[in-house]
Design a protein around this motif. Sequence first.
Motif, mmCIF file in Angstrom:
data_model
loop_
_atom_site.group_PDB
_atom_site.id
_atom_site.type_symbol
_atom_site.label_atom_id
_atom_site.label_comp_id
_atom_site.label_asym_id
_atom_site.label_seq_id
_atom_site.Cartn_x
_atom_site.Cartn_y
_atom_site.Cartn_z
ATOM 1 N N HIS A 61 0.761 -1.095 0.140
ATOM 2 C CA HIS A 61 -0.013 0.062 0.062
ATOM 3 C C HIS A 61 0.765 1.210 -0.020
ATOM 4 C CE1 HIS A 61 -3.160 2.841 0.987
ATOM 5 N NE2 HIS A 61 -2.663 2.818 1.841
ATOM 6 N N THR A 62 0.690 2.153 -0.720
ATOM 7 C CA THR A 62 1.319 3.436 -0.867
ATOM 8 C C THR A 62 0.938 4.486 0.085
ATOM 9 O OG1 THR A 62 1.457 3.358 -3.483
ATOM 10 C CG2 THR A 62 1.915 5.499 -2.334
ATOM 11 N N VAL A 63 1.869 4.866 0.836
ATOM 12 C CA VAL A 63 1.640 6.021 1.940
ATOM 13 C C VAL A 63 1.543 7.261 1.530
ATOM 14 C CG1 VAL A 63 2.125 6.969 4.046
ATOM 15 C CG2 VAL A 63 2.805 4.418 3.764
ATOM 16 N N ARG A 64 0.277 7.968 1.587
ATOM 17 C CA ARG A 64 -0.011 9.310 1.198
ATOM 18 C C ARG A 64 -0.069 10.324 2.384
ATOM 19 N NH1 ARG A 64 -3.132 5.543 -1.367
ATOM 20 N NH2 ARG A 64 -3.554 5.504 -3.634
ATOM 21 N N LEU A 65 0.161 11.546 1.703
ATOM 22 C CA LEU A 65 0.088 12.562 2.920
ATOM 23 C C LEU A 65 -1.489 12.737 2.955
ATOM 24 C CD1 LEU A 65 2.597 15.170 1.909
ATOM 25 C CD2 LEU A 65 2.228 13.989 3.957
ATOM 26 N N VAL A 66 -1.992 13.012 4.169
ATOM 27 C CA VAL A 66 -3.332 13.620 4.299
ATOM 28 C C VAL A 66 -3.707 14.693 3.154
ATOM 29 C CG1 VAL A 66 -5.179 14.406 5.985
ATOM 30 C CG2 VAL A 66 -3.299 12.661 6.676
ATOM 31 N N GLU A 67 -4.688 14.556 2.521
ATOM 32 C CA GLU A 67 -5.194 15.579 1.547
ATOM 33 C C GLU A 67 -6.537 16.403 2.323
ATOM 34 O OE1 GLU A 67 -5.297 14.249 -2.230
ATOM 35 O OE2 GLU A 67 -3.292 13.606 -2.348
ATOM 36 N N ALA A 68 -6.374 17.431 2.471
ATOM 37 C CA ALA A 68 -7.621 18.415 2.804
ATOM 38 C C ALA A 68 -8.632 18.434 1.756
ATOM 39 C CB ALA A 68 -7.188 19.651 3.205
ATOM 40 N N VAL A 69 -9.978 18.209 1.735
ATOM 41 C CA VAL A 69 -10.938 18.544 1.059
ATOM 42 C C VAL A 69 -11.748 19.716 1.047
ATOM 43 C CG1 VAL A 69 -13.206 17.237 0.207
ATOM 44 C CG2 VAL A 69 -11.264 15.726 0.862
ATOM 45 N N GLU A 70 -11.662 20.455 0.073
ATOM 46 C CA GLU A 70 -12.237 21.861 -0.162
ATOM 47 C C GLU A 70 -13.743 21.802 0.349
ATOM 48 O OE1 GLU A 70 -12.958 25.554 -2.900
ATOM 49 O OE2 GLU A 70 -11.695 23.911 -3.540
ATOM 50 N N GLY A 71 -14.019 22.479 1.471
ATOM 51 C CA GLY A 71 -15.465 22.589 1.997
ATOM 52 C C GLY A 71 -15.738 21.501 2.933
ATOM 53 N N ASN A 72 -14.715 20.749 3.306
ATOM 54 C CA ASN A 72 -15.053 19.373 4.178
ATOM 55 C C ASN A 72 -15.847 19.961 5.615
ATOM 56 O OD1 ASN A 72 -15.198 17.173 5.397
ATOM 57 N ND2 ASN A 72 -13.138 16.680 5.290
ATOM 58 N N LEU A 73 -17.131 19.679 6.016
ATOM 59 C CA LEU A 73 -17.603 20.118 7.006
ATOM 60 C C LEU A 73 -17.226 19.132 8.073
ATOM 61 C CD1 LEU A 73 -21.421 20.209 5.840
ATOM 62 C CD2 LEU A 73 -19.578 21.946 5.911
ATOM 63 N N LEU A 74 -16.391 18.209 8.242
ATOM 64 C CA LEU A 74 -15.681 17.426 9.188
ATOM 65 C C LEU A 74 -14.515 18.200 9.678
ATOM 66 C CD1 LEU A 74 -16.041 13.752 7.860
ATOM 67 C CD2 LEU A 74 -17.732 15.263 9.493
ATOM 68 N N ALA A 75 -14.488 19.078 10.501
ATOM 69 C CA ALA A 75 -13.376 20.011 11.052
ATOM 70 C C ALA A 75 -12.434 19.195 11.610
ATOM 71 C CB ALA A 75 -13.989 21.061 11.744
ATOM 72 N N ALA A 76 -12.342 18.012 12.271
ATOM 73 C CA ALA A 76 -11.513 17.211 12.844
ATOM 74 C C ALA A 76 -11.782 15.793 12.571
ATOM 75 C CB ALA A 76 -11.671 17.431 14.418
ATOM 76 N N GLY A 77 -10.996 15.080 12.740
ATOM 77 C CA GLY A 77 -10.914 13.557 12.737
ATOM 78 C C GLY A 77 -11.343 13.191 11.403
ATOM 79 N N TYR A 78 -11.191 13.777 10.361
ATOM 80 C CA TYR A 78 -11.642 13.367 8.930
ATOM 81 C C TYR A 78 -10.638 12.307 8.266
ATOM 82 C CZ TYR A 78 -8.600 16.872 7.430
ATOM 83 O OH TYR A 78 -7.390 17.681 6.854
ATOM 84 N N SER A 79 -9.516 12.273 8.965
ATOM 85 C CA SER A 79 -8.327 11.287 8.385
ATOM 86 C C SER A 79 -8.013 10.370 9.635
ATOM 87 C CB SER A 79 -7.202 12.002 7.552
ATOM 88 O OG SER A 79 -6.426 11.028 6.845
#
Length: 666
Positions: A173-191
Motif C-alpha cells: 500500500h502506498t502511503v499518502r499525505l493527508v489531503e484536505a478536501v475543500e469545503g469539508n464540514l468535518l473539521a476534525a478527525g476526517y483522516s
Amino acid sequence: MQNRYALRFENGERRGETIPITGSGISVGRKPGNAIQVLDASVSGRHAELVVDAGGVLLRDLGSTNGTRVGAERVSEQRLAHADQVLFGNVRMVFLDTEVGDAPGPASPPSEVAGLAGTAQDAGEAVRTVSAERVARSGKRSLVGGIVLLLAVGGAAGAWFWFKSSGQRGPTHTVRLVEAVEGNLLAAGYSFEGDGGAWTNDESAPAAFNSEPTARRSGDTGLEASVNPGEWALSRSAVATVSRGRVLVANAWVRASGGADATLGLQFESSTGAAAPTLAWSKPLASGGEFEALEVRAPVPTIYDGARVVVRARSTGSAGAVDIDDASLVAVAAADEPPTIDEFQLFALGAPPTAAVLHKIDRELISDLVVLQGGVGIDARALELGIEKRENGFALNCGKGAGRTLALRVEAALVVGGEGTQATGRVATIGTGGYRTHSVEFTREGVTSLVLGSGKDQVALAFTTPATLHGQPEAAPGQAGGFQLEAALGDGEQVLMQLVFRTERDAAQALARSAREAEKEGKLGAALAAWADLRDKYPFESTLLGEADAARGRLIAQGLAEMRDLRQRADRARFLRLVDIFWRTKSAAQLTASKYQGSEVETEALALIDSIQGDLSQLEADLDRAEVKRLQGMVSALETQKSPKLAQLVRDYLSERYGSHAGGDR
C-alpha cells in the motif's frame, strides 16, 4: 520494582505524560477509582488492569466495550515487553521497562512528522517522508519491513516509500499525505490522525472501531473494526452544522476483508429534537482487500440542522475486518426541489434512496422511513426505497422477498393534540374486523391500512398485502408524543402513502347522507351499515367519524333496550307457561331483527327467537300430552256410561288431532 515499569500517553491531551506502574499493579478506566483515569469516551469505566509479578507485567482486559490491543492485535490477556504499543479504546500508550532499554521518544503528531521533501510523479500522488530509523522502529511493532527510496526530482530532494505491515490486508500500500478536501464540514478527525476523538463508537455494538496504523490510506492512522460471526461495529463523526436547501455528499475510503462488509451512512439530526435522527446508507462494500470510495448523497430535510458521517462494519457469516480513512462531508447546491404534493414534501435520502422524511411547512410528520432486511436494529441492512409520485401521494416500492420490515418514526405532529394531550383516533388501523383506534403502543395483524393524524395533517399507509403492525413509544431527545412503527411486510412490494383525501371525503359525505335518510325511514339496520362502511372504508374526516360513532352508539343503545324488554317478556311467558305471550314476543323479536338487520341487535334478536322457539316446542308438547290424557279419560267415561257413539266421536278427534299421541290409555 515500583519504578521499573511505566506507561506513557502517546496521544490526546496527556500525550507525553508518564505514569509509573506501582505495587502489584494498577487499573485503567474512565471512572474515578482507577489508578489511571482516562476521560475518553472510547475507554470503559473499568477497562483493563496491569498486574506486576515475578515474570514482569501482565495486561488483562476487563471486558471493555472497545477492547484492548497490543500492537495490531486485540487481546484479553498478554504479557508486555518493553516499547509495546498498548491501545485502550482509542487511547494509545507505550509500555516502558527501564531495565531493558531507554524509553523511545514520544510519537510525533502528524504536524510534527518529517514533511514532504518532494512530489512523487508516479500516479501524481504526494507521499510522506519518514526516516529509516522510524521505519525500523515501527517494524518492531507492526511493520514487517520498509523501504525508503530517496530520489532527486528536478534537482530537488523527493521522497516516498512503500510499506507492508504484518496486519495489512491486501497488496502493498502506498502511503499518502493527508489531503484536505475543500469545503469539508468535518473539521476534525476526517483522516483519523492524532487520537481520532472526533469519532465515537456506538455503545450498543458488540465490536468497535479503533485507531490503527494498519488501517491507514493516508497519514499515520485510520479506523479499523474486527468483527466475529454475528458481530457489527458502528462509528460516527462529530455533528456538522448544515443548512436547508443544500445537498450533502458524504465520502470515505473504505476497505473490507474476510467475512465482513462495510457501509457508509449519512445521519441527519435536529438540535432542538423536532424530529428523530434519520440515517441513509450507501450500498454495502463486500470484501475485496483494496480501499474503495463510498458515497452517500442526500438533500438536507427542512427541519434538520446537523449531520454526521457514519461507518458500519458487519459480519456476513464469518470473521472479517473493515478499515476507513479520509472521510469528508461537503455541501453542494441542490439541483431540484424534493417532490411536493399540496404542502407535503417527501425527501428521498441517498442515491439510490434508502431512507425518506415526510415534511409539511414547518414540521416533520414522518422521519427515518426505511425498509430493512433481517431485523429492525441499526445493524440491519437497509434496502433501496423506490419512490413514485402519485396524484394523491407517493408509492413506496419496498422490494420483494421474506423478512422485510417497513420501519418509520411517527412524529408528534401526527399523534399529539393541543397542549401535549393525546388526541383520540390519531392512530387507527383497518383490517380484519374493521376499523380500530390505538394508543401509540399496539400490535395488530392483518392490517390493510394505517391512518395517522387528522384534518389537514393526515397520512394513510395502504398495504398491497395485509401486514402486521407494531407500535412502540420512543421519544426523541427533547421531544414527546411520537412513536416507532414497524410493519412486517407480506408478499406485496408496494406501500401507498396517501396525503390527499378529497375523493374519499366525498364518498364519506355520501355515506353519511345515506345513513341519515335510512334512520328517518326507520331502516335502522341500513343506517348502521352505512355508518360502519364510512368508518371501515373512509375514516379520513374526523367530524364524520364523530357523527358515525355517535349515531351508531345511539342506535345500538336503542336496539339493545328493545331487546332487554323482549327478553323480560319471554321470561314472563316461560314462568307462566303462556303460549300466546311466547308467540307475541317471538313476533316482536322478528320485527326488531328486521329493523336492525346487519347489526349486533339483529344477532341478539335472532338468538332470542331461537330460544323462544325451543320453549314453545317444549310447552306445546307438555300441553298436548295433558290434553290427550284428558280426552282419553273422556272416552273411557263415555264407554262406561254406554254411550259408544259419543265415545267414537272423541276417539276420532284424538286420532285426527294428535295422531300417534292418541294411542295408549283407553
